[in-house]
Design a protein around this motif. Structure first.
Motif, PDB file in Angstrom:
ATOM      1  N   ALA A   1      41.831  36.870  42.369  1.00  0.00           N
ATOM      2  CA  ALA A   1      41.788  37.895  41.564  1.00  0.00           C
ATOM      3  C   ALA A   1      43.028  38.278  40.932  1.00  0.00           C
ATOM      4  O   ALA A   1      43.480  39.031  40.200  1.00  0.00           O
ATOM      5  N   ALA A   2      43.405  38.448  42.036  1.00  0.00           N
ATOM      6  CA  ALA A   2      44.739  40.225  41.821  1.00  0.00           C
ATOM      7  C   ALA A   2      45.941  39.287  41.388  1.00  0.00           C
ATOM      8  O   ALA A   2      46.980  39.473  40.359  1.00  0.00           O
TER       9      ALA A   2
ATOM     10  N   TRP B   1      45.401  37.133  38.539  1.00  0.00           N
ATOM     11  CA  TRP B   1      45.372  36.773  37.693  1.00  0.00           C
ATOM     12  C   TRP B   1      45.357  38.410  36.779  1.00  0.00           C
ATOM     13  O   TRP B   1      45.373  38.912  35.181  1.00  0.00           O
ATOM     14  N   SER B   2      44.398  39.428  37.525  1.00  0.00           N
ATOM     15  CA  SER B   2      45.033  40.541  36.684  1.00  0.00           C
ATOM     16  C   SER B   2      46.057  40.902  36.686  1.00  0.00           C
ATOM     17  O   SER B   2      46.583  41.511  35.325  1.00  0.00           O
TER      18      SER B   2
ATOM     19  N   VAL C   1      47.102  39.106  33.384  1.00  0.00           N
ATOM     20  CA  VAL C   1      46.444  39.851  31.737  1.00  0.00           C
ATOM     21  C   VAL C   1      47.755  41.232  31.628  1.00  0.00           C
ATOM     22  O   VAL C   1      47.844  41.488  30.596  1.00  0.00           O
TER      23      VAL C   1
ATOM     24  N   CYS D   1      42.288  36.717  27.565  1.00  0.00           N
ATOM     25  CA  CYS D   1      43.146  36.531  29.148  1.00  0.00           C
ATOM     26  C   CYS D   1      41.439  36.840  29.994  1.00  0.00           C
ATOM     27  O   CYS D   1      41.217  36.133  30.560  1.00  0.00           O
ATOM     28  N   LEU D   2      40.410  37.579  29.660  1.00  0.00           N
ATOM     29  CA  LEU D   2      39.771  37.618  30.601  1.00  0.00           C
ATOM     30  C   LEU D   2      38.470  37.101  30.206  1.00  0.00           C
ATOM     31  O   LEU D   2      38.053  36.550  31.438  1.00  0.00           O
TER      32      LEU D   2
ATOM     33  N   ALA E   1      39.050  33.775  32.168  1.00  0.00           N
ATOM     34  CA  ALA E   1      39.696  34.319  33.632  1.00  0.00           C
ATOM     35  C   ALA E   1      37.946  33.772  33.816  1.00  0.00           C
ATOM     36  O   ALA E   1      37.662  33.220  34.440  1.00  0.00           O
ATOM     37  N   HIS E   2      37.435  34.775  32.812  1.00  0.00           N
ATOM     38  CA  HIS E   2      35.162  33.994  33.394  1.00  0.00           C
ATOM     39  C   HIS E   2      34.897  32.638  33.093  1.00  0.00           C
ATOM     40  O   HIS E   2      34.478  32.661  33.793  1.00  0.00           O
TER      41      HIS E   2
ATOM     42  N   ILE F   1      36.879  33.809  37.721  1.00  0.00           N
ATOM     43  CA  ILE F   1      37.854  34.108  38.353  1.00  0.00           C
ATOM     44  C   ILE F   1      37.167  35.809  38.062  1.00  0.00           C
ATOM     45  O   ILE F   1      36.837  36.508  36.692  1.00  0.00           O
TER      46      ILE F   1
ATOM     47  N   LEU G   1      36.896  38.949  37.290  1.00  0.00           N
ATOM     48  CA  LEU G   1      38.004  40.104  37.308  1.00  0.00           C
ATOM     49  C   LEU G   1      36.607  41.628  36.503  1.00  0.00           C
ATOM     50  O   LEU G   1      36.235  41.383  35.457  1.00  0.00           O
TER      51      LEU G   1
ATOM     52  N   LEU H   1      39.034  46.576  32.474  1.00  0.00           N
ATOM     53  CA  LEU H   1      41.047  46.347  32.858  1.00  0.00           C
ATOM     54  C   LEU H   1      41.407  46.701  31.918  1.00  0.00           C
ATOM     55  O   LEU H   1      42.711  47.184  32.726  1.00  0.00           O
TER      56      LEU H   1
END
Length: 307
Positions: free
Chosen positions: A174-175, A177-178, A181, A217-218, A221-222, A226, A228, A232
């Protein structure tokens, strides 16, 4: 501890300099002009807290990793395979390889090419640049995030003793991916505009474009599973206020006529979106524009297509 920095550009020189200042035997492996300056005068480590010359070893030869306990791999994503091939014959059996690189795949790529060695992904949050050969300039932040594992306590302790804040997370995905982003929101636009974050985000329509890139991006990720946070964007937006004079690493690469890591940033989101059936038109446009800027004058942008 003996530590080698493979790809001692800005990130590698910053952390290598701090580790050497803390008493570790550090060898920088990098470009000839940088190596020559460090061998002659030491590394000028110009940070927000101090400005010092730090003596250390330096070499242009990957064989300099031979006696290292740790090897910090700080090469650009495009050079990951070449770096692994270069150091593989010389690594000690017990050597630990730390990947301080952008993107989500580099540690896995290194592990596949270095199957006898432990590879640890490390997330880097530092605004640094090489102001010239032998001269590292630090603009802000500098913390690291690592995943929990058998080596995490030793890594965290060594960096903390060198003045580097370190966070250990049970799940690093998750970090990672953050951070991806944030890079997708800023890197391409900073490179295209050739502006620092504070000025760039004031441009007409830029903040909306960034929000759309983040939303894509979110969504990817979803689809990847992931977790997130949906909110964000405020964290992403805050970076422009925290680092108004900073330009992205992508902008710095293009300014130096080098190939950037855009294929591992917006390009990665585009590829994963295509695989998962998630549209990513804003990220696709940002990726394509940077690829155009990467092409040599009169050259074919396809010469730099994503792998």
């Amino acid at each position: 501890m003996k530590i080698a920095i493979m790809g001692a550009g800005a990130v590698g020189s910053y952390y290598g300099g701090l580790l050497a200042r803390a008493g570790h035997a550090v060898t920088l492996i990098g470009r000839a002009s940088h190596v020559a300056a460090v061998l002659r005068d030491g590394l000028r480590l110009q940070t927000l807290a101090f400005d010092e010359w730090v003596p250390m070893r330096a070499s242009v030869d990957p064989a300099a990793v031979a006696d290292a306990d740790w090897v910090l791999c700080c090469v650009k994503s495009n050079d990951t395979e070449a770096a692994a091939a270069a150091i593989s014959p010389y690594l000690r059996d017990q050597a630990l390889v730390l990947s301080l690189q952008n993107g989500l795949e580099n540690a896995e790529r290194l592990q596949a090419l270095l199957p006898r060695h432990r590879v640890q992904p490390v997330l880097v949050y530092a605004a640094v640049e090489l102001a010239g050969p032998g001269h590292l300039r630090h603009h802000g932040r500098g913390e690291l995030v690592i995943g929990a594992g058998p080596d995490s306590e030793a890594i965290a302790t060594s960096f903390a003793d060198a003045g580097v804040p370190v966070q250990v997370l049970a799940d690093l995905r998750a970090a990672q991916w953050s951070k991806l982003v944030v890079n997708c929101a800023y890197n391409a636009l900073s490179a295209i505009s050739r502006l620092p974050y504070g000025r760039m985000i004031q441009g007409p329509g830029i903040e909306a474009t960034m929000r759309e890139a983040v939303a894509e991006c979110l969504a990817v990720a979803h689809a990847e599973g992931i977790p997130l946070p949906a909110d964000l964007w405020p964290q992403v937006r805050a970076l422009a206020d925290a680092m108004p004079t900073q330009q992205s690493s992508t902008a710095q690469d293009l300014a130096r006529g080098r190939r950037s890591e855009i294929d591992q940033l917006n390009g990665y989101v585009v590829r994963r979106g295509a695989a998962l059936g998630v549209p990513t038109p804003v990220n696709r446009a940002l990726h394509g524009l940077v690829k155009l800027l990467e092409a040599p004058p009169g050259g074919d942008p396809a010469d730099h297509r994503a792998d």
